[in-house]
Scaffold this active site. Structure first.
Site, mmCIF file in Angstrom:
data_model
loop_
_atom_site.group_PDB
_atom_site.id
_atom_site.type_symbol
_atom_site.label_atom_id
_atom_site.label_comp_id
_atom_site.label_asym_id
_atom_site.label_seq_id
_atom_site.Cartn_x
_atom_site.Cartn_y
_atom_site.Cartn_z
ATOM 1 N N HIS A 1 0.849 -1.192 0.000
ATOM 2 C CA HIS A 1 0.000 0.000 0.000
ATOM 3 C C HIS A 1 0.879 1.233 0.000
ATOM 4 C CE1 HIS A 1 -3.168 2.816 1.030
ATOM 5 N NE2 HIS A 1 -3.989 1.898 0.574
ATOM 6 N N ASP B 1 -7.926 -5.532 0.023
ATOM 7 C CA ASP B 1 -8.402 -6.382 -1.069
ATOM 8 C C ASP B 1 -7.986 -7.837 -0.916
ATOM 9 O OD1 ASP B 1 -9.689 -4.372 -2.490
ATOM 10 O OD2 ASP B 1 -7.808 -3.665 -3.324
HETATM 11 N N1 CMC Z 1 4.293 -7.599 -4.706
HETATM 12 C C1 CMC Z 1 5.636 -7.557 -4.851
HETATM 13 N N2 CMC Z 1 6.370 -6.448 -4.739
HETATM 14 C C2 CMC Z 1 5.722 -5.299 -4.477
HETATM 15 C C3 CMC Z 1 4.325 -5.259 -4.289
HETATM 16 C C4 CMC Z 1 3.606 -6.464 -4.409
HETATM 17 N N3 CMC Z 1 2.281 -6.478 -4.262
HETATM 18 N N4 CMC Z 1 3.955 -3.990 -4.031
HETATM 19 C C5 CMC Z 1 5.069 -3.252 -4.055
HETATM 20 N N5 CMC Z 1 6.144 -4.040 -4.314
HETATM 21 C C6 CMC Z 1 7.541 -3.612 -4.369
HETATM 22 C C7 CMC Z 1 7.843 -2.879 -5.666
HETATM 23 O O1 CMC Z 1 8.314 -3.759 -6.664
HETATM 24 C C8 CMC Z 1 8.906 -1.888 -5.220
HETATM 25 O O2 CMC Z 1 10.134 -2.586 -5.145
HETATM 26 P P1 CMC Z 1 11.507 -1.792 -5.524
HETATM 27 O O3 CMC Z 1 11.628 -0.681 -4.512
HETATM 28 O O4 CMC Z 1 12.556 -2.855 -5.377
HETATM 29 O O5 CMC Z 1 11.346 -1.304 -6.921
HETATM 30 C C9 CMC Z 1 8.493 -1.533 -3.781
HETATM 31 O O6 CMC Z 1 7.743 -2.677 -3.321
HETATM 32 C C10 CMC Z 1 7.637 -0.280 -3.677
HETATM 33 O O7 CMC Z 1 6.567 -0.414 -4.603
HETATM 34 P P2 CMC Z 1 5.886 0.822 -5.349
HETATM 35 O O8 CMC Z 1 5.183 0.324 -6.554
HETATM 36 O O9 CMC Z 1 6.915 1.897 -5.534
HETATM 37 O O10 CMC Z 1 4.884 1.289 -4.237
HETATM 38 P P3 CMC Z 1 3.597 2.183 -4.467
HETATM 39 O O11 CMC Z 1 3.344 2.868 -3.201
HETATM 40 O O12 CMC Z 1 3.794 3.039 -5.693
HETATM 41 O O13 CMC Z 1 2.463 1.123 -4.833
HETATM 42 C C11 CMC Z 1 0.650 -0.374 -4.667
HETATM 43 C C12 CMC Z 1 1.458 0.729 -3.949
HETATM 44 C C13 CMC Z 1 -0.584 -0.684 -3.812
HETATM 45 C C14 CMC Z 1 0.180 0.127 -6.033
HETATM 46 C C15 CMC Z 1 1.540 -1.630 -4.818
HETATM 47 O O14 CMC Z 1 1.931 -2.104 -3.538
HETATM 48 C C16 CMC Z 1 0.860 -2.746 -5.615
HETATM 49 O O15 CMC Z 1 0.925 -2.737 -6.844
HETATM 50 N N6 CMC Z 1 0.187 -3.709 -4.920
HETATM 51 C C17 CMC Z 1 -0.581 -4.739 -5.605
HETATM 52 C C18 CMC Z 1 -1.923 -4.187 -6.043
HETATM 53 C C19 CMC Z 1 -2.869 -3.977 -4.879
HETATM 54 O O16 CMC Z 1 -3.030 -4.839 -4.020
HETATM 55 N N7 CMC Z 1 -3.544 -2.816 -4.879
HETATM 56 C C20 CMC Z 1 -4.585 -2.490 -3.863
HETATM 57 C C21 CMC Z 1 -4.193 -1.348 -2.980
HETATM 58 S S1 CMC Z 1 -5.274 -1.181 -1.566
HETATM 59 C C22 CMC Z 1 -6.843 -0.829 -2.189
HETATM 60 C C23 CMC Z 1 -6.924 0.345 -3.106
HETATM 61 O O17 CMC Z 1 -6.189 1.328 -3.016
HETATM 62 O O18 CMC Z 1 -7.810 0.322 -3.967
#
Ligand code: CMC
Length: 431
Positions: free
Chosen positions: A308, A366
């Protein structure tokens, strides 16, 4: 938001610019950069808004390090346990918990606006049968502006109020009809003698040939899912609603924009993607393979329902959702649901893995919601429509707050242009 005595000083090419620091009720201080361009001839750069507050708000507060979510100051776990969705709607919209009389009035008001303009039925019928219910929701909610002209003038507080109630009241009917259309069943009209969640379940699962008896425990679980999704401060879809609305667009168009944004798998679409992932994993022995993929830098695969932007400890909604999943599955006699087993084991293994621990990745809202919704009888394609139904009140509360804010102006981000400099046009024969 109050000015503090503190300021931040920025030095650009030897010139010092003093920036005021604003203090919130909760959360980190905020550097006010509104005059930065005028004073320093520079923009700030923050793709994804990781460090930028886009507005002031009194509605919802998240402390991502503590795993805390407050609506108007009330913790989400207390609201999920002691309150119910329509009371939370009132709280989000008007700022305080209602008295018994006010709550009854509000519930009556919402209940009496659940029917859709009959002509909208033909609008539904214009979609292809295999349309995703989210596609139908984006279209139908946007089309409400063509059916409810008397509540599109955003400068009129009364019309804003009417539009708000209409949207909250009609969203379950729209979501249920999107589902009914996709499975080729007749639409079921709302009933005013039922509570919000029961009415939605009945509109989804009753058929003219056979009524659907709503199980009160399932209705409570449905209501809790709505409550847990009601608002989440300035997330992508809420910011989309605010940005769309900043131009003066009508509320139905703005909420349709929010639904479109919510659809994506990084946001609300994650609940569908998460259940599909649990299905794909299938059995607990395959979990390490998927964890390895999620950790592989050369593979863009992610564990859905994990991570998140704001929560870096745990998502308090996921804790309640996990309990709810246990209760619902026990009630339905499917405690040994293979997806729940895979989910629990995946959570356990991921949390023990340094990759997820170091990056502070935890199950989010989720992760468990899809398991409950599937056990209730919903197909995966309905998960995100249910999220959008519940989030509508959050979008509306934020929209109303924004319009009433005297500082409200059109949202217009700047950019860091890295394209070509000005150059002369070349005729086609000379290229
Ligand atoms: N699985 C594996 N690695 C992950 C994941 C994951 N679900 N989420 C983040 N990472 C890693 C990512 O690869 C990155 O690694 P590095 O620093 O080595 O490049 C690091 O963690 C930070 O990730 P980010 O994409 O920069 O983080 P963000 O804050 O931009 O993204 C997120 C947040 C929710 C989009 C992301 O965690 C994600 O894609 N999660 C899976 C989708 C998901 O479950 N979304 C629902 C969110 S909650 C409900 C809502 O908001 O609707």
């Amino acid at each position: 938001m109050a000015d503090t005595a503190k300021t931040a000083t920025l030095t650009i090419d030897g010139k010092e610019i003093e920036l005021p620091i604003l203090s919130p009720t909760l959360g980190p201080d905020v550097i006010d950069i509104r005059k930065l361009y005028a004073q320093g001839d520079v923009f700030t750069y923050d793709p994804g808004f990781t460090s930028t507050a886009s507005c002031d708000s009194t509605i919802t507060f998240i402390d991502g390090d503590k795993g805390e979510l407050l609506h108007r100051g009330y913790p989400i776990d207390q609201l999920a346990e002691k309150s119910h969705f329509l009371e939370v709607c009132y709280l989000l919209l008007y700022g305080e918990l209602p008295s018994a009389t006010k709550l009854e009035e509000f519930e009556n008001l919402v209940t009496n606006h659940t029917m859709l303009h009959e002509q909208m039925m033909y609008f539904f019928r214009g979609f292809r049968r295999d349309a995703h219910p989210m596609a139908i929701m984006v279209g139908v909610v946007g089309a409400m502006s063509a059916f409810y002209h008397d509540s599109t003038d955003i400068s009129d507080p009364h019309q804003r109020e009417v539009a708000s109630i209409r949207l909250i009241a009609k969203m379950p009917t729209i979501a249920a009809w999107a589902y009914k259309f996709s499975i080729g069943q007749p639409f079921v009209y709302p009933r005013n003698d039922m509570d919000y969640a029961s009415n939605f379940l009945r509109m989804c699962f009753a058929v003219p040939a056979e009524d659907y008896e709503v199980n009160p425990i399932l209705a409570r679980a449905m209501d809790r899912i709505f409550t847990l999704h009601a608002d989440h401060e300035q997330n992508a879809s809420t910011s989309t609603v605010r940005l769309a609305s900043s131009s003066g667009a009508n509320p139905f168009a703005c909420i349709a924009a929010g639904i479109a944004c919510l659809w994506g798998p990084a946001h609300g679409g994650a609940n569908q993607a998460c259940l599909e992932m649990l299905e794909e994993i299938g059995t607990v022995d395959r979990i390490p393979e998927f964890i390895a993929r999620a950790k592989d830098k050369n593979d863009d695969y992610r564990l859905m329902g994990f991570g998140h932007r704001v929560y870096k400890n745990f998502d308090p909604r996921a804790t309640v959702m996990k309990q709810s999943a246990d209760e619902v599955l026990e009630l339905l006699g499917v405690e040994n649901n293979p997806k729940l087993q895979v989910a629990k084991e995946l959570e356990r293994q991921a949390l023990e893995d340094p990759y997820f621990a170091d990056k502070k990745l935890f199950p989010n809202v989720d992760f468990y919601s899809g398991i409950i919704l599937e056990a209730m009888g919903f197909p995966t394609s309905m998960f995100t429509p249910i999220f959008s139904l519940a989030r509508t009140v959050g979008w509306i509360s934020q929209w109303k707050e924004m319009i009433a804010d005297p500082q409200n102006k059109i949202g217009r981000p700047r950019q860091l242009y890295v394209g070509e400099k000005a150059r002369d046009y070349v005729d086609v024969e000379n290229r």
